[in-house]
Design a protein around this motif. Structure first.
Motif, PDB file in Angstrom:
ATOM      1  N   VAL A 655       1.538  -7.717  -0.497  1.00  0.00           N
ATOM      2  CA  VAL A 655       2.773  -8.059   0.215  1.00  0.00           C
ATOM      3  C   VAL A 655       3.951  -7.288  -0.371  1.00  0.00           C
ATOM      4  O   VAL A 655       4.791  -6.745   0.356  1.00  0.00           O
ATOM      5  CB  VAL A 655       3.030  -9.576   0.134  1.00  0.00           C
ATOM      6  CG1 VAL A 655       4.399  -9.910   0.748  1.00  0.00           C
ATOM      7  CG2 VAL A 655       1.932 -10.348   0.855  1.00  0.00           C
ATOM      8  N   HIS A 658       3.825  -3.615   0.625  1.00  0.00           N
ATOM      9  CA  HIS A 658       4.255  -3.445   2.014  1.00  0.00           C
ATOM     10  C   HIS A 658       5.775  -3.515   2.121  1.00  0.00           C
ATOM     11  O   HIS A 658       6.408  -2.750   2.863  1.00  0.00           O
ATOM     12  CB  HIS A 658       3.618  -4.524   2.891  1.00  0.00           C
ATOM     13  CG  HIS A 658       3.956  -4.406   4.345  1.00  0.00           C
ATOM     14  ND1 HIS A 658       5.118  -4.920   4.888  1.00  0.00           N
ATOM     15  CD2 HIS A 658       3.308  -3.795   5.375  1.00  0.00           C
ATOM     16  CE1 HIS A 658       5.164  -4.667   6.174  1.00  0.00           C
ATOM     17  NE2 HIS A 658       4.077  -3.983   6.507  1.00  0.00           N
ATOM     18  N   ALA A 659       6.378  -4.412   1.349  1.00  0.00           N
ATOM     19  CA  ALA A 659       7.836  -4.552   1.378  1.00  0.00           C
ATOM     20  C   ALA A 659       8.521  -3.299   0.854  1.00  0.00           C
ATOM     21  O   ALA A 659       9.563  -2.888   1.374  1.00  0.00           O
ATOM     22  CB  ALA A 659       8.253  -5.768   0.554  1.00  0.00           C
ATOM     23  N   HIS A 662       8.185  -0.659   3.567  1.00  0.00           N
ATOM     24  CA  HIS A 662       8.921  -0.981   4.798  1.00  0.00           C
ATOM     25  C   HIS A 662      10.135  -1.844   4.464  1.00  0.00           C
ATOM     26  O   HIS A 662      10.187  -3.041   4.788  1.00  0.00           O
ATOM     27  CB  HIS A 662       8.012  -1.719   5.795  1.00  0.00           C
ATOM     28  CG  HIS A 662       6.756  -0.991   6.124  1.00  0.00           C
ATOM     29  ND1 HIS A 662       5.633  -1.018   5.301  1.00  0.00           N
ATOM     30  CD2 HIS A 662       6.428  -0.185   7.167  1.00  0.00           C
ATOM     31  CE1 HIS A 662       4.688  -0.291   5.831  1.00  0.00           C
ATOM     32  NE2 HIS A 662       5.138   0.237   6.964  1.00  0.00           N
ATOM     33  N   LYS A 666      10.413  -7.451   8.202  1.00  0.00           N
ATOM     34  CA  LYS A 666       9.691  -8.690   7.952  1.00  0.00           C
ATOM     35  C   LYS A 666       8.188  -8.438   7.958  1.00  0.00           C
ATOM     36  O   LYS A 666       7.666  -7.740   8.822  1.00  0.00           O
ATOM     37  CB  LYS A 666      10.048  -9.732   9.009  1.00  0.00           C
ATOM     38  CG  LYS A 666       9.438 -11.106   8.731  1.00  0.00           C
ATOM     39  CD  LYS A 666       9.867 -12.123   9.774  1.00  0.00           C
ATOM     40  CE  LYS A 666       9.234 -13.482   9.479  1.00  0.00           C
ATOM     41  NZ  LYS A 666       9.627 -14.499  10.503  1.00  0.00           N
ATOM     42  N   VAL A 667       7.502  -9.017   6.993  1.00  0.00           N
ATOM     43  CA  VAL A 667       6.065  -8.789   6.870  1.00  0.00           C
ATOM     44  C   VAL A 667       5.333  -9.458   8.030  1.00  0.00           C
ATOM     45  O   VAL A 667       5.553 -10.641   8.335  1.00  0.00           O
ATOM     46  CB  VAL A 667       5.532  -9.337   5.527  1.00  0.00           C
ATOM     47  CG1 VAL A 667       4.023  -9.138   5.439  1.00  0.00           C
ATOM     48  CG2 VAL A 667       6.218  -8.650   4.360  1.00  0.00           C
ATOM     49  N   SER A 668       4.457  -8.674   8.690  1.00  0.00           N
ATOM     50  CA  SER A 668       3.603  -9.214   9.753  1.00  0.00           C
ATOM     51  C   SER A 668       2.225  -9.456   9.154  1.00  0.00           C
ATOM     52  O   SER A 668       1.474  -8.516   8.901  1.00  0.00           O
ATOM     53  CB  SER A 668       3.512  -8.237  10.927  1.00  0.00           C
ATOM     54  OG  SER A 668       2.531  -8.656  11.836  1.00  0.00           O
ATOM     55  N   TYR A 669       1.905 -10.720   8.912  1.00  0.00           N
ATOM     56  CA  TYR A 669       0.619 -11.031   8.280  1.00  0.00           C
ATOM     57  C   TYR A 669      -0.577 -10.672   9.162  1.00  0.00           C
ATOM     58  O   TYR A 669      -1.600 -10.215   8.654  1.00  0.00           O
ATOM     59  CB  TYR A 669       0.580 -12.498   7.868  1.00  0.00           C
ATOM     60  CG  TYR A 669       1.578 -12.836   6.782  1.00  0.00           C
ATOM     61  CD1 TYR A 669       1.638 -12.082   5.611  1.00  0.00           C
ATOM     62  CD2 TYR A 669       2.477 -13.884   6.934  1.00  0.00           C
ATOM     63  CE1 TYR A 669       2.574 -12.367   4.624  1.00  0.00           C
ATOM     64  CE2 TYR A 669       3.417 -14.183   5.954  1.00  0.00           C
ATOM     65  CZ  TYR A 669       3.461 -13.417   4.790  1.00  0.00           C
ATOM     66  OH  TYR A 669       4.378 -13.692   3.823  1.00  0.00           O
ATOM     67  N   LEU A 672      -0.909  -7.013   8.395  1.00  0.00           N
ATOM     68  CA  LEU A 672      -1.228  -6.700   7.008  1.00  0.00           C
ATOM     69  C   LEU A 672      -2.572  -7.291   6.594  1.00  0.00           C
ATOM     70  O   LEU A 672      -3.343  -6.660   5.865  1.00  0.00           O
ATOM     71  CB  LEU A 672      -0.115  -7.236   6.093  1.00  0.00           C
ATOM     72  CG  LEU A 672      -0.210  -6.879   4.608  1.00  0.00           C
ATOM     73  CD1 LEU A 672      -0.209  -5.362   4.418  1.00  0.00           C
ATOM     74  CD2 LEU A 672       0.955  -7.500   3.845  1.00  0.00           C
TER      75      LEU A 672
END
Length: 750
Positions: A655, A658-659, A662, A666-669, A672
């Protein structure tokens, strides 16, 4: 009832005629040489291009877009979408190029090389297996050239010689003193009734070539400098010369007018022309016939040219014709070039390199982008020829393999087959065909091909279906650790291009789109099904495998690869995965947000657990310790051992990475961690398997109108499921019957 004033036929015709006259004038269809020269000085780049620059500008004219691909952003030229044909033809065209963005880039680079060198000096050869879209690629370019030539930026001009009849009864020119017929010092705008003879430049040479070379060079350089054009002018305008026929006419007129160039150019009419594949005008396809593609004939012996001035008739004028001439100024495709014996096209490579071809009576200057197509079998044989090395430097090879992305492959059939099917097309019918076709083309990764041995081990462990999903969506199998997943994500390009140097590279063999198109059309007519059903497609694929008519079906299975018959069952399961997911969503038993919220809550608690921080409870308004029961419950759904600290830390590391990649997003689970989300979904629905099986049976009963044994609540629930399947997914009763029936038999029945 029709409204508006009634017009008689003559009024309608006059109105149409006025519109055409206005359009004709606005397009500058007919110009004198002086008017053309003014146009050139206004747009020097536009009117001094050779065929390579013109085609490159055509690519640029329609624009490009950046696509998000697993290997990173990729550029696609919009020319190959043929969107402009919707406007010009008033109907959608389905023969656009699907995928192959890397091929578009490779071809554009070749054009760029021609531009930098100032001339076209190589034959571009598109090679690949049969049915890999080589011809589609070329014909998209031809359609683009046609549309581009109709724009102001793409205006093309050719010149012709005009010989009017003077008052003394003689053809004007070569000594006639009757210049009263001139308009603004030119015969260009005379009506045809006052013209004895018009001789067109069949080579479509640039009117600029009518100017002597020293003065022409100076004119072009000055115009480029005034327009602040940085690229150098083409060899075509700086060094080019008129063809033999036009050169003889020019010299004869110059002699007759005692060197008065303005009077010579008074006989020049400059006309706009348009690229046309249908009429073989600057867009020509040549089949593999065994003949020289250009010839000449003596026109001064033609009785139809009796109006030639006496001095001109005394010359031996030859007119060239043939495919090389028809394609002048545009694009010439040699289809299946290597099916010709080498001696039949040996002259071509020499001609392309030199920019001209010697005929019996003259030398023919060439100005076209030469493209050939060939399948890999013929290219392999050509490479073994003892003269191949001498020809290699005159060729630009561009490989066109089969697509390896099943989503792009599906796009071919959605565009070309679905519009032709007159019955209902079930969801995923083309997906099933595309996925199977793609699986047949994949090669087993070899560990020793990679310098990074860890990467080699991971790549070689991918099954065919895992590799197909990796290529299409960068999906990493859940069995890999976070570190291993990162290695595969970071080295996508290396895995994708592993086989590029292999003789049997990925995409060189397998099911051809041509075969799959026929298979889909046959499946649509299967009397056992009332629609184009995935089941009908699977049945046709199995028949294709049993027939064993194709070379790729004779490949020996290796580590799960090339098992084309076994792929039928693999594809069926992937299709049922999709049907199962759609059916579960449509039942309304569990909202999609429920398990997404659960996973989001799990990540929040794990994040605070890793950081040794408390979690805020919005219900109590208090900060509490991370919920161990919640975390262990979700980890149980994911098949993770209890108290697996490393799993939790790896999850949060993913996570965080990814942050970083990007920022601000907002993280798209689901994106991901697609497999984790799927496992949570499976676990959530797994508790309701008996209830799902009951609903599935009720749905079948509903579409079969056999609901007498059902109570009102079950009927309402089944009808709601059917309605959602139809409205939200695109099913119809026949496809629901096939899909849910198969799902019930294979997944829900005990």
């Amino acid at each position: 009832m029709e409204n508006g004033p009634k017009l008689d036929s003559s009024e309608v015709l006059e109105r149409i005629g006025a519109s055409i006259r206005d359009r004709f004038a606005s397009q500058k269809r007919v110009l004198s040489f002086e008017e053309y020269l003014a146009l050139f000085r206004q747009h020097p780049w536009r009117h001094s291009r050779d065929a390579a620059r013109y085609l490159r500008d055509c690519f640029d004219h329609f624009g490009k877009e950046t696509l998000s691909k697993p290997g990173g952003p990729q550029t696609r030229f919009k020319l190959f979408d043929l969107a402009f044909l919707k406007e010009t033809d008033g109907r959608r065209r389905h023969d656009y190029l699907v995928g192959h963005e890397d091929i578009q880039q490779a071809f554009y680079r070749v054009l760029g090389n021609f531009v930098r060198e100032g001339r076209i000096n190589k034959l571009v050869m598109l090679h690949g297996p049969n049915g890999s879209a080589k011809t589609t690629f070329v014909h998209c370019m031809m359609k683009g050239l046609e549309a581009y030539s109709e724009t102001d930026d793409g205006a093309l001009y050719v010149f012709s010689w005009i010989f009017p009849r003077g008052r003394d009864g003689r053809t004007v020119g070569f000594g006639s003193n009757d210049d009263s017929m001139m308009r603004d010092g030119s015969f260009a705008h005379l009506p045809d009734a006052q013209i004895d003879l018009r001789m067109v430049s069949e080579l479509r040479e640039s009117p600029l070539l009518l100017l002597p070379r020293p003065e022409r060079r100076r004119l072009v350089r000055d115009a480029y400098e005034a327009a602040n054009i940085q690229e150098v002018p083409t060899a075509l305008v700086m060094e080019g010369q008129l063809g033999a026929k036009n050169k003889q006419i020019f010299e004869a007129l110059l002699t007759a007018y005692r060197g008065d160039l303005r009077r010579v150019l008074a006989h020049v009419r400059v006309e706009r022309f348009y690229v046309s594949e249908r009429y073989r005008q600057a867009a020509v396809t040549v089949g593999p016939q065994m003949a020289v593609d250009a010839q000449e004939r003596q026109i001064t012996m033609d009785r139809s040219l009796a109006a030639l001035p006496a001095s001109l008739a005394s010359l031996s004028l030859y007119e060239t014709h043939g495919e090389l001439v028809d394609a002048s100024g545009g694009l010439l495709e040699f289809s299946d070039l290597l099916k010709r014996p080498l001696d039949a096209w040996r002259y071509l490579l020499l001609a392309v390199e030199e920019g001209e071809i010697a005929l019996a009576q003259s030398v023919l200057p060439l100005n076209a982008v030469f493209v050939s197509t060939s399948n890999d079998i013929h290219l392999k044989a050509f490479r073994e020829h003892h003269e191949y090395r001498s020809f290699r430097g005159r060729l630009s090879l561009v490989r066109v393999p089969y697509l390896l992305d099943y989503k792009a492959e599906q796009g071919i059939y959605d565009a070309q087959i679905v519009p032709q099917v007159r019955t209902h097309v079930a969801p995923h019918a083309t997906y099933v065909a595309a996925l199977w076709a793609t699986l047949t083309r994949l090669r087993r990764p070899q560990t020793e091909s990679y310098e990074n041995k860890k990467l080699g081990q991971l790549a070689s462990s991918l099954t065919p279906i895992e590799k197909a999903e990796y290529y299409a969506d960068l999906v990493i199998p859940n069995r890999f650790s976070n570190e291993e997943s990162q290695i595969l994500r970071a080295n996508f390009a290396e895995v994708k291009h592993e086989t590029d140097t292999w003789p049997n590279y990925e995409g060189s063999t397998g099911a051809s789109p041509r075969e799959i198109r026929v298979l889909l059309l046959d499946a649509a007519q299967d009397p056992a099904f009332k629609c184009l059903s995935p089941l009908a497609v699977l049945a046709r694929i199995r028949e294709l495998c049993e027939a064993d008519d194709y070379d790729f079906l004779k490949e020996t299975p290796e580590g799960g690869y090339h098992d084309h018959r076994g792929f039928v069952d693999v594809v069926r399961e992937r299709w049922l995965d999709r049907v199962d997911d759609e059916f579960r969503r449509s039942t309304g038993l569990v909202e999609e947000t429920q398990y997404l919220d659960l996973f989001d809550k799990y990540v929040t608690h794990v994040s605070n657990w890793v950081k040794r921080e408390r979690v805020y409870n919005p219900v109590t308004g208090q900060y509490e310790e991370p919920d161990q029961k919640l975390m262990e419950n979700v980890e149980g759904m994911l098949g993770v051992q209890r108290n697996n600290d490393s799993f939790r830390r790896d999850l949060i590391s993913a996570v965080a990475a990814h942050a970083l990649d990007h920022p601000g997003e907002k993280v798209s689970y689901p994106r991901l961690f697609p497999r984790y989300i799927q496992q949570v979904r499976e676990a959530t629905y797994g508790k309701r398997k008996k209830q799902l099986a009951e609903i599935a049976r009720d749905v079948i009963a509903t579409v079969n109108a056999e609901t007498a044994h059902l109570d009102a609540e079950r009927i309402a629930r089944a009808k709601g499921t059917v309605e959602r399947l139809e409205k939200q997914v695109g099913y119809a009763e026949p496809s629901i019957r096939d899909a849910i029936g198969e799902l019930l038999r294979r997944r829900y029945e005990p």
